[in-house]
Design a protein around this motif. Sequence first.
Motif, PDB file in Angstrom:
ATOM      1  N   ALA A  44      -1.083  16.094  10.212  1.00 44.87           N
ATOM      2  CA  ALA A  44      -2.019  15.001   9.949  1.00 44.87           C
ATOM      3  C   ALA A  44      -1.505  14.272   8.712  1.00 44.87           C
ATOM      4  N   THR A  45      -2.285  13.309   8.206  1.00 48.97           N
ATOM      5  CA  THR A  45      -1.927  12.657   6.946  1.00 48.97           C
ATOM      6  C   THR A  45      -3.103  12.767   5.981  1.00 48.97           C
ATOM      7  N   ASN A  46      -2.825  12.453   4.726  1.00 47.89           N
ATOM      8  CA  ASN A  46      -3.896  12.475   3.717  1.00 47.89           C
ATOM      9  C   ASN A  46      -4.738  11.212   3.758  1.00 47.89           C
ATOM     10  N   ASP A  47      -4.418  10.284   4.676  1.00 43.15           N
ATOM     11  CA  ASP A  47      -5.217   9.076   4.847  1.00 43.15           C
ATOM     12  C   ASP A  47      -6.284   9.357   5.902  1.00 43.15           C
ATOM     13  N   LEU A  48      -7.497   9.640   5.433  1.00 50.45           N
ATOM     14  CA  LEU A  48      -8.603  10.002   6.317  1.00 50.45           C
ATOM     15  C   LEU A  48      -9.489   8.808   6.646  1.00 50.45           C
ATOM     16  N   GLN A  49      -9.013   7.583   6.322  1.00 47.95           N
ATOM     17  CA  GLN A  49      -9.831   6.390   6.542  1.00 47.95           C
ATOM     18  C   GLN A  49     -10.149   6.177   8.017  1.00 47.95           C
ATOM     19  N   ASP A  50      -9.118   6.244   8.858  1.00 49.22           N
ATOM     20  CA  ASP A  50      -9.304   6.029  10.296  1.00 49.22           C
ATOM     21  C   ASP A  50      -8.260   6.868  11.021  1.00 49.22           C
ATOM     22  N   PRO A  51      -8.417   8.188  11.032  1.00 47.39           N
ATOM     23  CA  PRO A  51      -7.333   9.083  11.482  1.00 47.39           C
ATOM     24  C   PRO A  51      -6.842   8.828  12.901  1.00 47.39           C
ATOM     25  N   ILE A  52      -7.722   8.390  13.801  1.00 42.53           N
ATOM     26  CA  ILE A  52      -7.287   8.217  15.192  1.00 42.53           C
ATOM     27  C   ILE A  52      -6.274   7.086  15.320  1.00 42.53           C
ATOM     28  N   ARG A  53      -6.142   6.238  14.281  1.00 45.37           N
ATOM     29  CA  ARG A  53      -5.154   5.164  14.334  1.00 45.37           C
ATOM     30  C   ARG A  53      -3.877   5.516  13.571  1.00 45.37           C
ATOM     31  N   ASN A  54      -3.833   6.696  12.942  1.00 47.34           N
ATOM     32  CA  ASN A  54      -2.593   7.131  12.315  1.00 47.34           C
ATOM     33  C   ASN A  54      -1.544   7.374  13.399  1.00 47.34           C
ATOM     34  N   MET A  55      -0.314   7.056  13.095  1.00 43.63           N
ATOM     35  CA  MET A  55       0.768   7.171  14.076  1.00 43.63           C
ATOM     36  C   MET A  55       1.837   8.138  13.559  1.00 43.63           C
ATOM     37  N   LYS A  84       0.846  -1.186   0.000  1.00 44.77           N
ATOM     38  CA  LYS A  84       0.000   0.000   0.000  1.00 44.77           C
ATOM     39  C   LYS A  84       0.878   1.232   0.000  1.00 44.77           C
ATOM     40  N   GLN A  85       0.316   2.315  -0.522  1.00 46.52           N
ATOM     41  CA  GLN A  85       1.073   3.550  -0.582  1.00 46.52           C
ATOM     42  C   GLN A  85       1.190   4.161   0.807  1.00 46.52           C
ATOM     43  N   PRO A  86       2.381   4.609   1.187  1.00 41.96           N
ATOM     44  CA  PRO A  86       2.512   5.284   2.482  1.00 41.96           C
ATOM     45  C   PRO A  86       1.791   6.620   2.454  1.00 41.96           C
ATOM     46  N   PRO A  87       1.366   7.104   3.590  1.00 36.95           N
ATOM     47  CA  PRO A  87       0.603   8.355   3.616  1.00 36.95           C
ATOM     48  C   PRO A  87       1.493   9.574   3.391  1.00 36.95           C
ATOM     49  N   GLU A  88       0.873  10.653   2.919  1.00 39.12           N
ATOM     50  CA  GLU A  88       1.548  11.936   2.815  1.00 39.12           C
ATOM     51  C   GLU A  88       1.216  12.773   4.049  1.00 39.12           C
ATOM     52  N   LEU A  89       2.191  13.549   4.500  1.00 40.28           N
ATOM     53  CA  LEU A  89       1.981  14.352   5.698  1.00 40.28           C
ATOM     54  C   LEU A  89       1.345  15.690   5.339  1.00 40.28           C
ATOM     55  N   LEU A 116      13.148  19.774  11.362  1.00 40.63           N
ATOM     56  CA  LEU A 116      12.089  18.965  11.957  1.00 40.63           C
ATOM     57  C   LEU A 116      11.781  17.809  11.007  1.00 40.63           C
ATOM     58  N   LYS A 117      11.987  16.597  11.505  1.00 39.49           N
ATOM     59  CA  LYS A 117      11.720  15.402  10.710  1.00 39.49           C
ATOM     60  C   LYS A 117      10.545  14.664  11.326  1.00 39.49           C
ATOM     61  N   ILE A 118       9.606  14.279  10.479  1.00 36.99           N
ATOM     62  CA  ILE A 118       8.412  13.588  10.957  1.00 36.99           C
ATOM     63  C   ILE A 118       8.217  12.322  10.141  1.00 36.99           C
ATOM     64  N   ARG A 119       7.971  11.219  10.851  1.00 34.07           N
ATOM     65  CA  ARG A 119       7.559   9.960  10.231  1.00 34.07           C
ATOM     66  C   ARG A 119       6.064   9.791  10.487  1.00 34.07           C
ATOM     67  N   ALA A 120       5.346   9.253   9.501  1.00 33.61           N
ATOM     68  CA  ALA A 120       3.903   9.095   9.651  1.00 33.61           C
ATOM     69  C   ALA A 120       3.486   7.726   9.130  1.00 33.61           C
ATOM     70  N   ALA A 121       2.490   7.131   9.819  1.00 33.45           N
ATOM     71  CA  ALA A 121       1.927   5.852   9.392  1.00 33.45           C
ATOM     72  C   ALA A 121       0.418   5.967   9.344  1.00 33.45           C
ATOM     73  N   ASN A 122      -0.174   5.298   8.359  1.00 36.20           N
ATOM     74  CA  ASN A 122      -1.632   5.293   8.291  1.00 36.20           C
ATOM     75  C   ASN A 122      -2.197   4.222   9.213  1.00 36.20           C
ATOM     76  N   SER A 123      -3.513   4.024   9.159  1.00 34.38           N
ATOM     77  CA  SER A 123      -4.159   3.086  10.072  1.00 34.38           C
ATOM     78  C   SER A 123      -3.754   1.643   9.814  1.00 34.38           C
ATOM     79  N   GLU A 124      -3.139   1.371   8.669  1.00 32.49           N
ATOM     80  CA  GLU A 124      -2.649   0.032   8.363  1.00 32.49           C
ATOM     81  C   GLU A 124      -1.205  -0.178   8.813  1.00 32.49           C
TER      82      GLU A 124
END
Length: 1008
Positions: A715-726, A669-674, A759-767
């Motif tokens: 935030a991320t562009n993955d709005l499927q389940d935002p509270i589980r984005n890390m 799956k495609q990683p999310p964009e910040l 400032l470096k940020i790593r982001a993960a979607n709900s998957e």
Amino acid sequence: MHKRYFAEFLLFVFFSLSLFSIERPFFTVIGTRDGLPNSGVAALVQDAKGFLWIGTQTGLVRYDGYTFKLYENEPFVDNVISHNQVQTLFLDGDILWIGTYGGLNRLDLSTNKITSFQNDAANPASLRDNLVVAIARDARGRLWVGTTQGLDRMDEKTGTFVHYGPVSNGTGIPQTMIRDLHLDRKGRFWVSTSGSGLYLYQDNTDAFIALPVDKNNPSALPSPYVMSISEDPEGKLWFATWYGGISVLEDENSYHFKTIRFQDDRLYFINAQDPELVYGGTWGGGLFIYSQKTGEIERIKSSDGTGSIPNDVAYSCLIDSNQVLWIGTNGGGLARSEPREKRYKAYTANAENPQSLSPGKVTSILEDRMGRLWVGIYGSGLNVLDRSTGLFKRYRHEPQNKNSLPNDIVNALYEDSKGVIWIATNNGLARYKGDNDSFVTYLPDPAKPDSIADSVIYALKEAPGYKLWVGTYTKGLDLMDIQNGTFTHYPANEKDDRYPQNNLVYALEYDQAGNLWIGYNNGLDRYDGSRFIRYRYDKNNIKGISSNTIRHIYRDRSGTMWFGTVGGGLSRYIKDTDQFEHLTKRNGIAHNTVRSIIEDDEGHLWIGTATGIGYIDKQGFAFRGFSLFNELKDKEFHTGVWKTRDGYLFFGGQNTLYEINPNTVVREKQPPELLVSDISINGKTLWDDFNYPTPPYITSLRLSYDQNNISFVFATNDLQDPIRNMYSYKLEGFDKDWTIPSAEHIASYTNLPGGRYVLKIRAANSEGIWNDSALNFPIQVASPPWFSPWAFLFYGFLILTIGYTFALMRSRQKLKSQVLELQRLQKKLEDANLRLDALSMKDGLTRISNRRHLDELLPRIVAECSRDRAPLSVLMLDIDCFKNYNDQYGHLKGDEVLKTIAGLLSEEAGRATDFVARYGGEEFIILLPHTDRAGAEKMAQSILQHVRDLKLLHEASFVIPILTVSIGIATAIPEPGEDPKILVEEADKALYRAKAEGRNCFRFAEKK
């Protein structure tokens, strides 16, 4: 014979259609209770950054998955939209055009500047009518605006409008409501009207062609009320008509249409973005889904219950960049679809169904050689699942029947090499007898030294020679001779390596070399047949085991040994070096308590944790999360796990048994964009500062020395389940390490010294798909003038000049005086430096201690309490709905609230040993040495009451209409050498519980 063939044909058709039937989407509702300003959603678009823009009846809204930023009209104020009721949106690159009931608005997304265009009766070149219904560009890039009174074309250089209407030769267009405008991929420009049909614009003649409308002609449009136009991925044009259904243009030369009628034909929108499905929204009839492949129609109404749309007026539609379907309704808010694919099956406990799963946590799962699936449940005995029917057979302990299951607490299941099934319970080891469907139980017998040592059994593993290792709760290891039913005991003896190091055995597994690995409540052993080789957790040995509590041991197909721990995540044994590698929350695992491990047929390693499951890319040693959607979202997972012969995975949850087909889950799956939602400098958002671009468009910052308090909301562009984005972040040049991945999406830094940072940020979607370089944001903070190189050169030059002058003018005595003077100046400079150091320990806004001061004092306070064996209480406090407060009353008012709360906390924690600091944003922390749980509770109650007593108005709060706070409390007597941050993390978890359980309250950290 003919009847038989006809029946077979019908059966074939039925199964063929079932293979391609529409899978009904499951919707989650986002409404006013979630922060959406209004439940009427007329328009939806997603910009290039990934933000969702929502047109409502009370303004324009930007949604990032967490918060709703509202753009609304305010009288006598510049840079606002002209009317709050938004009818349509048109995304034009970085420009968002907004059609309202009060004119046309142009919002520059990069600058946040708004330009409005309205009807002016004195200016015939102004917008024809203020109710704007449709906006689009034609193939030449010209902007067209559809209103309730007709069609306009805008001259953007002059801000004037050309009005179109009827022409005597019939090539014009009626002055009627324009419902939609569409530029297709062939460059043709379509205009749909309410009551006058469909028109095609002719650019070469600046005229229009009217397409035929005839409700009695199946090849024509069935209604003159053409409400919406959409183009599918193949370029076919679809039209929604009022009381006419949906129509597709099948022949572009003859304008031949095919029409599909619905049960309710009051069509309001059509969306053909999906390659297979066409969505039609109606005014009161719900949502219709049409399959282009099969012609099947699915209808969704609000009365369908959970998972349906919240209102039957389906107002607007969008399929976003992650293929999430959004439906805007008139009165119910937004409906967001969950993933289409059915990726798991759940067997749940049902008190009214005796053939359902028994209630309790699933501790063990086993598929025997006969294909039966056995399920052990803590407190509810043993179940056997018939997978063909989904029904369970239950075995319970019967006190009057000695051949029944000995206890209802089942800890482990095991099938030996001869097909005998063993059950580890809390009252003995049981052997299942299939010939009479009963159990034989082995219990300790004081009169028989070779009987089993303990009645509580946790782990089982067959040993060579048809023997069985038995892991007990209090007596270490037993080795059972299965043939004669006797047991050899291996009690714990930590000092003698001929015996295990601990009595509580959780897990047993052999490696490829024939060594038995034993996981304990307190340690890990490798038994080579003669001695038990010890492994213990050592904080200073990163290549050792990560925790002393081992809950699961697993050997994969390559022979690699894996260890699931409590608090230490997942560990992998490196045989060549006798060392371990680890995956923890810092690497993206949902929780550091790993209770189960299993390998699927493709070699992916799956793990079950206390808060979710996921799979491991073993080569890259990276974690990928797996969400359970809909009503079964994110249940707790326990120790039960199994892979069946057909490749399905079974995981044990709470009152639930999950069946997963990994072949439908594991895929790239495609990683999310910040998304950068907001940036604040010294507490002031840059959204309100027109000297900067809007925060999503800022790529770097150069700040003066007094702009050194900075905060990022992302935030991320993955709005499927935002509270589980890390998220995990690190300010390079300031932070030593990355933050532990969490759902926290705010990074704040105060009193940054002068220097260059990234400032470096790593982001993960709900998957759990990580983007490891989601953001690299350069920040330069200037040094204070008195710390600049030129200032120090001046100081040096001044001192040298004074010294030289005094040396010439005075004798030795005067030289001595000069030395004294220099010493005095040096002392003054040192004092100034001390004052500067003190200032660097203070928060610039609230004037209480800051995060830096906390990080300096926390280890000292923890060490003192550990030395004195005294309790230390940590209170984490968060102002409820503070973002909403800032949006409602402005950041200046928000700053005053922060100062007020800081002053109140300083008064509450008034002892000389108490410590109060601003933790970041709207969070504060209080350290209370020598304060037990009761004292901490008393202070928390006092703080909650005194904050409420302030009666600070907070109408944007969804708790109560005054300012409130939430508090998390952690109290402990620190152990020597304990990480000082542990207590802070526990208080932080308690704070999140307080917020999740209603806010305006306090919660204690859960006891371990």
